[in-house]
Write an enzyme that holds these catalytic residues in place. Sequence first.
Site, PDB file in Angstrom:
ATOM      1  CB  CYS B 152      -1.102  -0.208   1.189  1.00  0.00           C
ATOM      2  SG  CYS B 152      -1.843   2.179   1.259  1.00  0.00           S
ATOM      3  CB  CYS B 155      -1.585   4.549   4.577  1.00  0.00           C
ATOM      4  SG  CYS B 155      -3.347   4.563   4.064  1.00  0.00           S
ATOM      5  CB  SER B 156      -0.656   0.727   5.985  1.00  0.00           C
ATOM      6  OG  SER B 156      -2.015   0.891   7.031  1.00  0.00           O
ATOM      7  CB  CYS B 157      -5.055  -0.568   1.946  1.00  0.00           C
ATOM      8  SG  CYS B 157      -5.486   1.167   2.622  1.00  0.00           S
TER       9      CYS B 157
END
Lengths: 107, 249
Positions: B152, B155-157
């Site tokens: 991602c 961000c951090s999906c």
Amino acid sequence: MSDAPEPVFEAPWHAQVFAITVSLNEAGLFSWPEWTQVFGATLARHGLAKELNGGEDYFAAWLEALEAVLAEKGIAASGAVEAMRAAWEEAYLSTPHGTPVKLRESG
Amino acid sequence: MPRTPFFLALRPLRPLGSAPDPEVFHPKRGSGDLDLGPVSRQGGPMPHDHDHPHALLPPDPALRVKALETILVGKGLVDPAALDEIIDIYQNRIGPQNGARVVAMAWSDPGVKARLLSDPVPFLQELGYYGRQGEHVTVVENTAAVHNMIVCTLCSCYPWPLLGIPPGWYKSDAYRARAVRAPRAVLAEFGVRLPEGKAVRVWDSTAEMRYLVLPERPAGTEGWPVEALARLVTRDSMVGTGLAREPGT
């Protein structure tokens, strides 16, 4: 699975700020795509100054993004958050070691 | 294959393959313990050897989180019990074992695999691996010709219901910045060497779409039950930064 699993959260406050955000999203205060936009932008801004690790740096950006969202929505103004933070600090410093720490207001 | 702290090697300034530096490794402090111990406002350890006349002051961000929580609870916007429940779910109940079971089922049953690759959500709903950050999932299959990897860049999906909360390296700038630009170099740092000519496809997750890699089934596992197969499916193999374990490893 992995031989020595890493902790999901390195510090309790990482878990706490994560849970608050998930909970507010589920309560409908903001959508997850809306959150990822603000959070992604915060990560990008922090990442200009240094290369962010995926732990403390990551959650520092997460907290800043959440504070920004809550201030922007008029839910928690930055002054109110700072006053509450100071109240908690004062409570920690004035509570004898080993006694549960409570805010003065809540007794 | 020894597990090395590969995300150290992901730091761009570090020469590839250099020895890990334990000083830079994830600080594992305070986990699971509400009393964080003495920590300076900058988050570093602070000498604190007097007799603790007062409770230990948590680090500044922890106090800010407490402040937010107090305000939100006061406004009735969050419930402390609900927060505990969310933390318990991701700390203890949801993790890569869910995804591993799905992969093992797909390996065992061509019908399951076909469903996963066409529209996984109804099948995942049947298993209860649905909800929160798993509403839209695409399963991408590794084959002899293609290796898939997920990242991602925003961000951090990550597909929470299948893999839990992402590990630190997935959230690091080093991985997020380099997975798309230099996937083969990143894979090499994870100890993954792909045959010449194998294509690498990198999938950039978003809040609207998350991905799960269906790793290649290791040879020599014909007829294995789902539970045994699932033990070969590592988290990293489902992110595409690893391969499934070989039998006997």
